[in-house]
Design a protein around this motif. Structure first.
Motif, PDB file in Angstrom:
ATOM      1  N   ASP A  54       0.653  -1.142  -0.082  1.00  0.00           N
ATOM      2  CA  ASP A  54       0.089   0.157  -0.122  1.00  0.00           C
ATOM      3  C   ASP A  54       0.733   1.090   0.046  1.00  0.00           C
ATOM      4  O   ASP A  54       0.337   2.336   0.419  1.00  0.00           O
ATOM      5  N   ASP A  57      -0.381   3.019  -5.534  1.00  0.00           N
ATOM      6  CA  ASP A  57      -1.495   2.828  -6.037  1.00  0.00           C
ATOM      7  C   ASP A  57      -1.370   2.509  -7.550  1.00  0.00           C
ATOM      8  O   ASP A  57      -0.736   3.255  -8.205  1.00  0.00           O
ATOM      9  N   THR A  67       1.018   6.653  -2.497  1.00  0.00           N
ATOM     10  CA  THR A  67      -0.008   6.770  -1.626  1.00  0.00           C
ATOM     11  C   THR A  67       0.467   7.601  -0.173  1.00  0.00           C
ATOM     12  O   THR A  67       1.843   7.748  -0.235  1.00  0.00           O
TER      13      THR A  67
END
Length: 257
Positions: A54, A57, A67
């Motif tokens: 994460d 993206d 992110t």
């Protein structure tokens, strides 16, 4: 050890994420591979890992964005690297370099000396009883310059106080003097000005600036050496001054004239 310096993979992952942040959203994996020094296939694998964590993206084919979590990680790693670099340059290499100091008494080469800052300048005193010490590399009489190396410890020094006075630019009216500024300038060890209007206000206040350029950097250096500083800056230049002070980790007050 800093996380991104633990191994080559961590360092490469950091560099790939930096390259994505710089090029987003259109990311050319071949260009990243060339910049980082790995294969395009390796870059693809790193990107997949960053997406899984994460940190990145994937918006579409060859379109990626870092992110908030990825940005926070970059900031943390960059800060850790910076602190490690400061440790190397200041603590490790700093102890190996030779610097100059004023001898407070007669010193012979090879003597252990205690180090202190007086009036913003390094002073060496015979004997090793202080919190910071070094070894003299030259002979010197009292008041003369002595070479010092082998630094150890930390000089006990409180940062100086910094007050930033903001003045309006010329388009807002002619500069005028200030009793408050005059008193502050007389009490300060260093007076710096940023902008012609700032110099004019100081002159109108019967004060003379010690420096009229690089005011923020000079203020940060002086305050870091324990000197009290007054900076007068036009409102459009005050941000540069306070940025330099924040970068140096120094507290300051801002007053409007």
């Amino acid at each position: 050890m800093v996380d991104v310096l633990d191994n080559k993979r961590s360092a490469t992952k950091f560099r790939v994420l930096v390259e994505i942040a710089e090029r987003q959203p259109a990311v050319n994996q071949g260009e990243i591979a060339e910049a980082v020094g790995v294969t395009s296939q390796a870059v693809s694998e790193y990107i997949r890992e960053l997406v899984d964590e994460d940190f990145v993206d994937k918006e579409a084919r060859s379109r990626y964005r870092v992110t908030k979590q990825g940005v926070d990680w970059l900031f943390q790693q960059a800060s850790d690297v910076r602190r490690f670099a400061d440790h190397v340059t200041e603590d490790v290499l700093g102890s190996m370099q030779e610097d100059a100091a004023f001898a407070t008494a007669g010193i012979e080469a090879g003597d252990t000396v205690s180090l202190s800052i007086e009036d913003g300048l390094l002073h060496a005193t015979p004997g090793g009883g202080g919190p910071a010490t070094g070894v003299a590399t030259t002979d010197a009489e009292a008041g003369a310059v002595v070479g010092v190396t082998g630094f150890a410890g930390i000089i006990d020094l409180d940062p100086g106080e910094v007050t930033v006075f903001q003045v309006a630019p010329i388009r807002s009216g002619s500069p005028h003097g200030s009793k408050t500024l005059a008193e502050a300038a007389r009490a300060a060890d260093v007076v710096a000005a940023a902008g012609v209007e700032a110099v004019a206000v100081l002159r109108a206040s019967d004060a003379t600036p010690d420096v009229t350029f690089a005011a923020g950097e000079v203020a940060a250096d002086a305050a870091g050496r324990g000197l009290d500083v007054v900076v007068v800056a036009t409102t459009d230049l005050a941000g540069r001054v306070t940025d330099a002070l924040r970068d140096a980790g120094l507290a300051y007050e801002v007053d409007d004239l």
